[in-house]
Write an enzyme that holds these catalytic residues in place. Structure first.
Site, mmCIF file in Angstrom:
data_model
loop_
_atom_site.group_PDB
_atom_site.id
_atom_site.type_symbol
_atom_site.label_atom_id
_atom_site.label_comp_id
_atom_site.label_asym_id
_atom_site.label_seq_id
_atom_site.Cartn_x
_atom_site.Cartn_y
_atom_site.Cartn_z
ATOM 1 N N ARG A 19 0.837 -1.204 0.000
ATOM 2 C CA ARG A 19 0.000 0.000 0.000
ATOM 3 C C ARG A 19 0.865 1.244 0.000
ATOM 4 N NH1 ARG A 19 0.201 3.937 3.027
ATOM 5 N NH2 ARG A 19 0.108 2.669 4.910
ATOM 6 N N GLU A 33 3.469 10.130 8.509
ATOM 7 C CA GLU A 33 2.431 11.033 7.999
ATOM 8 C C GLU A 33 1.533 11.561 9.121
ATOM 9 O OE1 GLU A 33 0.651 9.971 4.286
ATOM 10 O OE2 GLU A 33 2.374 8.739 3.724
#
Length: 415
Positions: free
Chosen positions: A120, A394
């Site tokens: 991913r 993130e």
């Protein structure tokens, strides 16, 4: 930059044999859908999800444990990702994208992370952190040069924002870009950059002489660019994680992203990537839940399957409860994004919730599996280790807490 051919799985370095389980069959994956989310999905979204689900089951699950054991990214899958339109899938077809909806994109991320977070990450970085800024902020020439090649897997990209001494506060970045004639000279050091060691182009964010943040497309074969791998990690072992070192790297002004300046550029990219993470982490959670459920139904102790015991059922119910909440959260977030009304703070809430949910599910599933749960006989320990990275990158859990906290109180806790 020419890239070495992917290793032949038949001749690649050997790894310990991956044990097989008599209580879990990856081809028998039965996704939890307790509130019939299926009824809320469009035909397009279901078709895209089912296609990726088949790819993951047939091409990822049989090999991913060995690649993770070796600490190696399965590069031969890049062409598969491209063939199925998984790289930049929401972009317009004229730039190599598929024009998929944001919910379909989320489901792509979900299914990929059901296989492995590293897969991913590869697709998420390519689409959200490399192709998105080129499409949104690049010139026509930059779009034409890079977007179709990235979508086709002919080129690989990476994103350079985090630095060795700068993580949660990108405003303090030390990487510098100074004018030099009709071009720029970039000096700096980026860290935790997915794909960088195998990348052809890096999206590098740097401050100019006036401390304005600017984005640059830097080919990794330019003089002064080095991309050493970070290969001592216990997490994301089936991914390429690297540094990007820039020493007096000269680029033309045509390498600058012309339509953006300031932190809006990198932060808007991170919003796109975080949206994918919200969906992806629940794919990992679904994989862990399904593994634990199968095991509880098939593992016999004390005269019958362990799933008949109240404590085991409590664990499974807690898992499906939290997965169901996160699935509905993702669906609503996707409808907001599709309508163009999604706010970054809403992404922060989902990223914060879903990463923690996935970690909790993985840890509980590991308990259901007993001692064998720490081996490659099951995928759960691999997912758990991967999620330790995903919960941090993130935007950490704590940073997203303060983002949402400021939104609900109007008070800034960062300063």
């Amino acid at each position: 930059m020419p890239q070495p051919a992917p290793p032949d799985p038949k001749t690649a370095p050997s790894a310990p044999d991956v044990s097989t389980s008599e209580t879990w069959d990856p081809t028998a994956f039965d996704p939890p859908d307790f509130y019939d989310l299926e009824a809320l999905l469009s035909e397009e979204a279901r078709h895209v999800r089912d296609d990726v689900r088949t790819v993951v089951t047939e091409e990822v699950m049989p090999i991913i444990e060995k690649y993770a054991q070796r600490g190696e990214f399965p590069r031969h899958l890049i062409s598969t990702f491209a063939e199925h339109g998984l790289l930049g899938s929401t972009l317009p077809p004229e730039y190599g994208g598929e024009g998929h909806s944001n919910i379909a994109y989320g489901l792509i991320m979900q299914e990929l992370e059901r296989g492995d977070s590293g897969l991913r990450s590869f697709c998420s970085v390519t689409g959200a952190l490399v192709m998105y800024p080129i499409w949104q902020y690049g010139s026509d020439a930059q779009r034409e040069r890079w977007l179709p090649a990235l979508a086709n897997g002919e080129a690989i990209g990476c994103f350079g924002l985090t630095e060795p001494d700068v993580g949660s506060n990108p405003a303090e970045m030390q990487t510098r870009a100074r004018r030099d004639g009709d071009g720029w000279v970039i000096d700096g050091h980026k860290r935790w950059s997915t794909n960088a060691t195998i990348a052809d182009v890096a999206v590098i964010w740097a401050k100019d002489e006036g401390d304005t943040v600017r984005g640059f497309l830097v080919e990794t074969d330019r003089d002064g660019v080095e991309t050493p791998p970070i290969d001592d990690s216990w997490s994301l072992r089936a991914a390429v994680t690297s540094e990007v070192v820039l020493d007096d790297v000269r680029v033309p002004d045509a390498a600058r992203l012309p339509e953006v300046s300031g932190l809006k550029g990198p932060l808007s990219c991170l919003t796109q990537a975080r949206y994918g993470i919200c969906w992806g982490t629940i794919g990992a959670a679904m994989a862990c839940f399904d593994t634990a459920r199968q095991h509880a139904q098939n593992r016999e102790q004390f005269g019958g399957p362990i799933g008949r015991f109240q404590l085991m059922q409590e664990r499974l119910v807690d898992m499906v409860q939290e997965i169901t909440k996160a699935q509905l959260l993702n669906w609503r977030l996707g409808t907001l994004k599709e309508a163009g009304t999604m706010r970054p703070q809403q992404v922060s809430l989902a990223k914060r919730n879903n990463c923690q949910t996935a970690l909790d599910v993985a840890r509980s599933a590991r308990q259901v599996l007993g001692g064998n749960g720490v081996t490659s006989m099951y995928p759960v320990m691999r997912h758990m280790n991967n999620l330790e990275s995903v919960v941090t990158y993130e935007g950490t859990h704590e940073v997203h807490t303060l983002i949402v906290g400021e939104d609900v109180t109007g008070l800034n806790a960062f300063t």
